[in-house]
Design an enzyme around this catalytic site. Structure first.
Site, PDB file in Angstrom:
ATOM      1  N   SER A  96      45.556 -10.977  52.696  1.00 23.64           N
ATOM      2  CA  SER A  96      45.121 -12.086  51.850  1.00 23.64           C
ATOM      3  C   SER A  96      45.322 -11.695  50.396  1.00 23.64           C
ATOM      4  O   SER A  96      45.012 -10.563  50.007  1.00 23.64           O
ATOM      5  CB  SER A  96      43.646 -12.404  52.106  1.00 23.64           C
ATOM      6  OG  SER A  96      43.216 -13.491  51.315  1.00 23.64           O
ATOM      7  N   HIS A 100      46.045 -14.106  39.720  1.00 29.84           N
ATOM      8  CA  HIS A 100      45.589 -14.834  38.526  1.00 29.84           C
ATOM      9  C   HIS A 100      46.370 -14.337  37.303  1.00 29.84           C
ATOM     10  O   HIS A 100      46.044 -13.287  36.738  1.00 29.84           O
ATOM     11  CB  HIS A 100      44.095 -14.614  38.300  1.00 29.84           C
ATOM     12  CG  HIS A 100      43.209 -15.246  39.329  1.00 29.84           C
ATOM     13  ND1 HIS A 100      43.074 -16.612  39.449  1.00 29.84           N
ATOM     14  CD2 HIS A 100      42.420 -14.693  40.284  1.00 29.84           C
ATOM     15  CE1 HIS A 100      42.223 -16.878  40.432  1.00 29.84           C
ATOM     16  NE2 HIS A 100      41.820 -15.742  40.958  1.00 29.84           N
ATOM     17  N   HIS A 110      47.863 -18.300  45.989  1.00 31.37           N
ATOM     18  CA  HIS A 110      47.090 -17.710  47.079  1.00 31.37           C
ATOM     19  C   HIS A 110      47.963 -17.692  48.322  1.00 31.37           C
ATOM     20  O   HIS A 110      48.717 -18.628  48.582  1.00 31.37           O
ATOM     21  CB  HIS A 110      45.837 -18.542  47.341  1.00 31.37           C
ATOM     22  CG  HIS A 110      45.220 -18.313  48.689  1.00 31.37           C
ATOM     23  ND1 HIS A 110      45.356 -19.221  49.725  1.00 31.37           N
ATOM     24  CD2 HIS A 110      44.487 -17.290  49.183  1.00 31.37           C
ATOM     25  CE1 HIS A 110      44.720 -18.757  50.790  1.00 31.37           C
ATOM     26  NE2 HIS A 110      44.185 -17.596  50.493  1.00 31.37           N
ATOM     27  N   VAL A 113      47.829 -14.560  55.682  1.00 30.89           N
ATOM     28  CA  VAL A 113      48.299 -14.628  57.068  1.00 30.89           C
ATOM     29  C   VAL A 113      47.377 -13.748  57.887  1.00 30.89           C
ATOM     30  O   VAL A 113      47.020 -12.640  57.466  1.00 30.89           O
ATOM     31  CB  VAL A 113      49.774 -14.207  57.223  1.00 30.89           C
ATOM     32  CG1 VAL A 113      50.706 -15.310  56.737  1.00 30.89           C
ATOM     33  CG2 VAL A 113      50.095 -12.914  56.490  1.00 30.89           C
ATOM     34  N   ARG A 114      46.990 -14.235  59.062  1.00 33.18           N
ATOM     35  CA  ARG A 114      45.949 -13.535  59.806  1.00 33.18           C
ATOM     36  C   ARG A 114      46.125 -13.738  61.308  1.00 33.18           C
ATOM     37  O   ARG A 114      46.764 -14.689  61.765  1.00 33.18           O
ATOM     38  CB  ARG A 114      44.570 -14.022  59.376  1.00 33.18           C
ATOM     39  CG  ARG A 114      44.369 -15.517  59.526  1.00 33.18           C
ATOM     40  CD  ARG A 114      43.103 -16.005  58.849  1.00 33.18           C
ATOM     41  NE  ARG A 114      42.946 -17.441  59.005  1.00 33.18           N
ATOM     42  CZ  ARG A 114      43.456 -18.339  58.176  1.00 33.18           C
ATOM     43  NH1 ARG A 114      44.149 -17.950  57.129  1.00 33.18           N
ATOM     44  NH2 ARG A 114      43.282 -19.633  58.387  1.00 33.18           N
ATOM     45  N   HIS A 179      32.773 -31.846  46.722  1.00 31.28           N
ATOM     46  CA  HIS A 179      31.723 -32.210  45.763  1.00 31.28           C
ATOM     47  C   HIS A 179      32.303 -32.625  44.412  1.00 31.28           C
ATOM     48  O   HIS A 179      31.593 -33.211  43.594  1.00 31.28           O
ATOM     49  CB  HIS A 179      30.709 -31.073  45.597  1.00 31.28           C
ATOM     50  CG  HIS A 179      31.281 -29.800  45.061  1.00 31.28           C
ATOM     51  ND1 HIS A 179      31.825 -28.822  45.865  1.00 31.28           N
ATOM     52  CD2 HIS A 179      31.388 -29.339  43.786  1.00 31.28           C
ATOM     53  CE1 HIS A 179      32.233 -27.813  45.107  1.00 31.28           C
ATOM     54  NE2 HIS A 179      31.993 -28.099  43.848  1.00 31.28           N
ATOM     55  N   GLY A 263      31.846  -7.858  56.283  1.00 28.82           N
ATOM     56  CA  GLY A 263      32.998  -7.273  55.611  1.00 28.82           C
ATOM     57  C   GLY A 263      32.632  -6.682  54.263  1.00 28.82           C
ATOM     58  O   GLY A 263      31.502  -6.811  53.782  1.00 28.82           O
ATOM     59  N   ARG A 264      33.609  -6.057  53.643  1.00 25.34           N
ATOM     60  CA  ARG A 264      33.370  -5.395  52.350  1.00 25.34           C
ATOM     61  C   ARG A 264      33.379  -6.439  51.236  1.00 25.34           C
ATOM     62  O   ARG A 264      34.398  -7.068  50.957  1.00 25.34           O
ATOM     63  CB  ARG A 264      34.459  -4.350  52.113  1.00 25.34           C
ATOM     64  CG  ARG A 264      34.264  -3.545  50.837  1.00 25.34           C
ATOM     65  CD  ARG A 264      35.272  -2.402  50.818  1.00 25.34           C
ATOM     66  NE  ARG A 264      35.092  -1.561  49.652  1.00 25.34           N
ATOM     67  CZ  ARG A 264      35.782  -1.706  48.515  1.00 25.34           C
ATOM     68  NH1 ARG A 264      36.688  -2.670  48.410  1.00 25.34           N
ATOM     69  NH2 ARG A 264      35.581  -0.875  47.503  1.00 25.34           N
TER      70      ARG A 264
END
Length: 308
Positions: A96, A100, A110, A113-114, A179, A263-264
């Site tokens: 991931s 910026h 961004h 892939v997972r 929102h 996760g971290r």
């Protein structure tokens, strides 16, 4: 290969090599910065390799994370829409990244892939691929957005003519800040729960998306990184970055999965921009470039309608 036995090690090998390739290419594009590496372990199982470039010549902050975590049961964000998976052990791995740039004329990008596999003794494993890439420009350049979508369409084409329109719409729908009633950016591709093509073809598609990212993004960076900019453009960039933060913390599945699975935190939140600004009830000046972004670029559209 048995369709019920995905090659987990092949997926992991691809993801580690992808992280390496993207880091190397972006260091060249930046010209000054270098990625610092942070290898970490997850107490609940697994770990990862985070790489962050800060205060470079082009990129104010660029984070590219590889993670491979496992556990005895899936977190709620992963099993909420697939109740049959509750209680299964899992492995989750992916790359991931969020880039910026400092120059407001260079878009934020961004890519993710997972691969997930959920297993239970005595039952066949359940697996799927997900991912995509999307672009968040601050200033409107049609040639940049068309290039981004053109590369996305080319990546999808070997898998069927319907794939790009399907995953392009999914991206438009997913990266929507409800929102605010506005899209986060100009889209790209998004897919999840992909397994209906079988392991080999689904894995090939994930690789096509991962491989296409640099081809989609790097020419835009090269084209815009020397554009002169001033305080007005910087202020608008910081304001729009606020939308990025809002989406990631409220809606993003990857962020929620990472936090819920233990996760971290530093690696999960490396997608956040280093500087951001909120302004109360700000509105763009009519007829300005900022207004054009809102009126002509953020609303979903077929960027390639006039191209065969």
């Amino acid at each position: 290969m048995d369709e019920q036995q995905p090659d987990v090690e092949a997926v992991k090998g691809y993801l580690l090599a992808l992280q390496e390739r993207i880091c190397s290419a972006l260091e060249v594009e930046d010209g000054m910065g270098r990625f610092a590496e942070d290898v970490w372990e997850r107490p609940g199982g697994g770990g990862g390799r985070s790489r962050v470039l800060s205060e470079g010549g082009v990129f104010e902050q660029a984070g590219i994370n590889f993670s491979h975590v496992h556990g005895e049961r899936l977190p709620p964000s992963a099993s909420a829409h697939r109740l049959e998976l509750a209680g299964r052990g899992f492995q989750a791995m992916g790359v991931s990244l969020v880039i910026h740039p400092r120059n407001p004329y260079v878009p934020t990008s961004h890519m993710n892939v997972r691969f997930f596999i959920a297993e239970k003794a005595g039952e066949a494993p359940v697996w799927w691929f997900g991912g995509g890439f999307d672009l968040t420009p601050y200033y409107p350049f049609e040639e940049d957005v068309r290039h981004w979508h053109r590369v996305a369409r080319v990546a999808c084409r070997p898998f069927g003519q319907e794939v790009y329109p399907r995953f392009k719409k999914w991206c438009d729908d997913y990266f929507f800040i409800r929102h605010r009633n506005e899209p986060r950016g100009v889209g790209g591709l998004f897919f999840d729960d992909l397994n209906e093509w079988g392991f080999e073809r689904s894995f090939a598609f994930m690789q096509a998306v991962g491989d296409a990212y640099l081809e989609a993004y790097r020419p835009i960076v090269a084209r815009r990184k020397e554009e002169p900019w001033g305080e007005r453009e910087r202020e608008f960039q910081l304001y729009r970055r606020g939308r990025y933060v809002e989406f990631n913390l409220v809606y993003d599945r990857g962020t929620l999965f990472g936090l819920q699975s233990g996760g971290r935190t530093e690696s999960i939140l490396m997608s956040m921009p280093p500087l951001v600004r909120w302004r109360y009830n700000w509105q763009p000046e009519p007829g300005s470039a900022e207004a054009r972004l809102y009126e002509q670029f953020l609303p979903p559209r077929d960027w390639l309608a006039d191209e065969p």
